[in-house]
Each structure stands twice: as structure tokens, then as C-alpha cells.
Design a protein around this motif. Structure first.
Motif, PDB file in Angstrom:
ATOM      1  N   PHE A   1       0.848  -1.200   0.000  1.00  0.00           N
ATOM      2  CA  PHE A   1       0.000   0.000   0.000  1.00  0.00           C
ATOM      3  C   PHE A   1       0.881   1.246   0.000  1.00  0.00           C
ATOM      4  O   PHE A   1       1.671   1.463   0.916  1.00  0.00           O
ATOM      5  CB  PHE A   1      -0.910  -0.020   1.229  1.00  0.00           C
ATOM      6  N   TRP A   2       0.773   2.063  -1.050  1.00  0.00           N
ATOM      7  CA  TRP A   2       1.573   3.268  -1.192  1.00  0.00           C
ATOM      8  C   TRP A   2       3.077   2.964  -1.143  1.00  0.00           C
ATOM      9  O   TRP A   2       3.861   3.704  -0.556  1.00  0.00           O
ATOM     10  CB  TRP A   2       1.218   4.295  -0.117  1.00  0.00           C
ATOM     11  N   LYS A   3       3.481   1.872  -1.744  1.00  0.00           N
ATOM     12  CA  LYS A   3       4.884   1.460  -1.692  1.00  0.00           C
ATOM     13  C   LYS A   3       5.809   2.513  -2.300  1.00  0.00           C
ATOM     14  O   LYS A   3       6.831   2.879  -1.718  1.00  0.00           O
ATOM     15  CB  LYS A   3       5.044   0.124  -2.423  1.00  0.00           C
ATOM     16  N   THR A   4       5.434   3.009  -3.481  1.00  0.00           N
ATOM     17  CA  THR A   4       6.277   4.011  -4.153  1.00  0.00           C
ATOM     18  C   THR A   4       6.369   5.283  -3.339  1.00  0.00           C
ATOM     19  O   THR A   4       7.444   5.908  -3.245  1.00  0.00           O
ATOM     20  CB  THR A   4       5.708   4.323  -5.546  1.00  0.00           C
ATOM     21  N   LEU A   5       5.252   5.668  -2.719  1.00  0.00           N
ATOM     22  CA  LEU A   5       5.246   6.883  -1.909  1.00  0.00           C
ATOM     23  C   LEU A   5       6.186   6.749  -0.721  1.00  0.00           C
ATOM     24  O   LEU A   5       6.968   7.660  -0.424  1.00  0.00           O
ATOM     25  CB  LEU A   5       3.823   7.183  -1.437  1.00  0.00           C
ATOM     26  N   TRP A   6       6.133   5.611  -0.022  1.00  0.00           N
ATOM     27  CA  TRP A   6       7.004   5.415   1.141  1.00  0.00           C
ATOM     28  C   TRP A   6       8.475   5.392   0.732  1.00  0.00           C
ATOM     29  O   TRP A   6       9.341   5.971   1.413  1.00  0.00           O
ATOM     30  CB  TRP A   6       6.636   4.108   1.856  1.00  0.00           C
ATOM     31  N   LEU A   7       8.788   4.713  -0.356  1.00  0.00           N
ATOM     32  CA  LEU A   7      10.181   4.646  -0.811  1.00  0.00           C
ATOM     33  C   LEU A   7      10.707   6.017  -1.218  1.00  0.00           C
ATOM     34  O   LEU A   7      11.837   6.399  -0.896  1.00  0.00           O
ATOM     35  CB  LEU A   7      10.306   3.659  -1.981  1.00  0.00           C
ATOM     36  N   THR A   8       9.882   6.772  -1.930  1.00  0.00           N
ATOM     37  CA  THR A   8      10.297   8.108  -2.349  1.00  0.00           C
ATOM     38  C   THR A   8      10.456   9.030  -1.154  1.00  0.00           C
ATOM     39  O   THR A   8      11.443   9.778  -1.048  1.00  0.00           O
ATOM     40  CB  THR A   8       9.258   8.696  -3.324  1.00  0.00           C
ATOM     41  N   PHE A   9       9.504   8.984  -0.233  1.00  0.00           N
ATOM     42  CA  PHE A   9       9.560   9.820   0.960  1.00  0.00           C
ATOM     43  C   PHE A   9      10.787   9.492   1.818  1.00  0.00           C
ATOM     44  O   PHE A   9      11.493  10.387   2.300  1.00  0.00           O
ATOM     45  CB  PHE A   9       8.279   9.633   1.776  1.00  0.00           C
ATOM     46  N   GLY A  10      11.078   8.204   1.988  1.00  0.00           N
ATOM     47  CA  GLY A  10      12.239   7.809   2.777  1.00  0.00           C
ATOM     48  C   GLY A  10      13.549   8.230   2.135  1.00  0.00           C
ATOM     49  O   GLY A  10      14.470   8.705   2.812  1.00  0.00           O
ATOM     50  N   SER A  11      13.643   8.066   0.818  1.00  0.00           N
ATOM     51  CA  SER A  11      14.865   8.459   0.115  1.00  0.00           C
ATOM     52  C   SER A  11      15.097   9.958   0.222  1.00  0.00           C
ATOM     53  O   SER A  11      16.230  10.417   0.454  1.00  0.00           O
ATOM     54  CB  SER A  11      14.776   8.040  -1.354  1.00  0.00           C
ATOM     55  N   LEU A  12      14.026  10.748   0.045  1.00  0.00           N
ATOM     56  CA  LEU A  12      14.162  12.202   0.148  1.00  0.00           C
ATOM     57  C   LEU A  12      14.592  12.632   1.547  1.00  0.00           C
ATOM     58  O   LEU A  12      15.435  13.526   1.700  1.00  0.00           O
ATOM     59  CB  LEU A  12      12.838  12.875  -0.239  1.00  0.00           C
TER      60      LEU A  12
END
Length: 236
Positions: A48-59
Motif C-alpha cells: 500500500f503506497w509502496k512508491t510513496l514510502w520509498l520516495t519519501f524515505g529516500s528524500l
């Protein structure tokens, strides 16, 4: 691995430790890094919202790390090292690669007056090619190789002083045969070489006097302090 590459990795490791210390001791940066890691872990284990979590964590991690100026210094040194590795043109990489050449001659004693001279922070430099009026040498160099050639001039009678304080780099001093030599050298990591005799130093201080020092009419007192680098003294 050459000594220059050893120095590069030593500096990079020291900067990395400094970066980690600054992050750990800064609550906002530490929270940003920890939150970013947690967001990456969450994104790797949920759909659920995998891309969002990965992008948010990387940023979060990138921003928390790159707001620190230490990481920019590390990248700058890495770029310079990469340019040297892939081009092989070390003479064109970095401000310390500029050649700086000064030289020596004598003058009659005159009225004393204060003088002020600008010295480059970086760059390979040589003292002893183009002629100039002799005066005691006092140099501070952040990084770069230095050559002081006193073999093409007649030094004034009595004591002459050469003081060199350096961060990184090799220093070579060429002294005319018959001139008395006194060396007062300290280094964190490096080697002192006098006429082919090498003495490794690890955060040590050493003094040396040539055999003819007491009887010589012209003497050189060499005072050097180096963080990482070799000092070589040769009679020419």
C-alpha cells in the motif's frame, strides 16, 4: 597504492566519521535519517503506497545528509580524484596543481623594514629557479608538493632559516655541499630522508645535525611540521 591515494582515502575516512558524528549529535538530522530508514523499510514490506514510502524515505535521507557541508567536501575530493584517475593529468586537477616557482640570491645588509607576502594555500611550488633577494623562508601550505633549491646561490654567512608548515604533500630541500644543516622536523605520518637515509615517523619529532654544522660558515636551520607527507633533504 601510492602515498597520495593513501592520503586521499585517509582524508575521506576521516570526513565520513566526522559526517556520522555530526548527524548523530544533531537531533533534526538524526530524526530525518532514522525516519527515512523506517520509511524505506516500510515501503519494502508493504504494497500500500509502496512508491510513496520509498520516495519519501529516500528524500528524507538525502536531505538530512546533504544539508551537511562535510558531504560536499567529500564529493569535491572524490571528483578531483576521479578526474586524476581517468584523465591521468594531475597537473590540471585542483588548485594545488598550479606550479609556483621562486628562487634565491643574496644582497648586502641594509635597513630593516617589515614586509608582507601572499602565499598560495594549494599548489606544487619550487623555490630556487628564478632569482630573488634572499630572505629567511617561512611557508604555510595546505596541500601540494614543495621543492626548495638552494644549490644555485651563495647563501649569506651565518644562520639561514627555512620554516615550512604543511598539511599534505612532499617537501624536498636541496642544500649546497659544505653548508651546515640542522633539521627540526615533526610529522603525524611521513618519512624524513637525509641524503638517502630514511627515517619513518608516526606522530613523532626528530632533530638532526650534519657533521660539518659546527664548523660551517654558512648554515641552514630547517624547521618543518607536516600532517601527512615526506620531507627529503639532499646535498647538491
Amino acid at each position: 597504492m601510492t602515498r597520495r591515494w593513501q592520503c586521499f582515502w585517509l582524508v575521506e575516512a576521516a570526513l565520513l566519521l566526522l559526517l556520522c558524528y555530526q548527524i548523530v549529535t544533531s537531533p533534526p538530522l538524526l530524526v530525518g535519517v532514522v525516519s527515512g530508514v523506517l520509511a524505506l523499510i516500510l515501503g519494502a514490506h508493504v504494497h500500500f503506497w509502496k512508491t510513496l514510502w520509498l520516495t519519501f524515505g529516500s528524500l528524507l535521507i538525502v536531505i538530512s545528509v546533504f544539508v551537511n557541508p562535510t558531504v560536499w567536501i567529500m564529493l569535491f575530493l572524490a571528483v578531483l580524484a576521479g578526474m586524476h584517475l581517468f584523465t591521468g593529468k594531475s597537473s590540471r586537477v585542483g588548485p594545488w596543481a598550479r606550479k609556483h616557482f621562486i628562487a634565491v640570491t643574496t644582497r648586502e645588509p641594509g635597513k630593516k623594514a617589515g614586509q608582507q607576502h601572499h602565499q598560495p594555500w594549494f599548489g606544487d611550488s619550487t623555490v630556487g629557479q628564478t632569482q630573488f633577494e634572499w630572505d629567511d623562508i617561512n611557508m604555510i601550505v595546505a596541500a601540494g608538493d614543495t621543492i626548495i633549491d638552494l644549490g644555485n646561490t651563495l647563501l649569506p654567512k651565518g644562520d639561514n632559516t627555512v620554516v615550512i608548515r604543511k598539511g599534505l604533500g612532499k617537501t624536498r630541500v636541496l642544500v649546497p655541499v659544505g653548508v651546515g644543516i640542522a633539521i627540526d622536523h615533526a610529522a603525524v605520518i611521513g618519512t624524513l630522508s637525509v641524503n638517502g637515509q630514511e627515517l619513518p615517523l608516526r606522530n613523532e619529532h626528530i632533530t638532526y645535525y650534519s657533521d660539518e654544522y659546527d664548523t660551517a660558515t654558512r648554515r641552514i636551520h630547517l624547521l618543518t611540521n607536516v600532517v601527512v607527507g615526506d620531507v627529503e633533504v639532499l646535498a647538491v
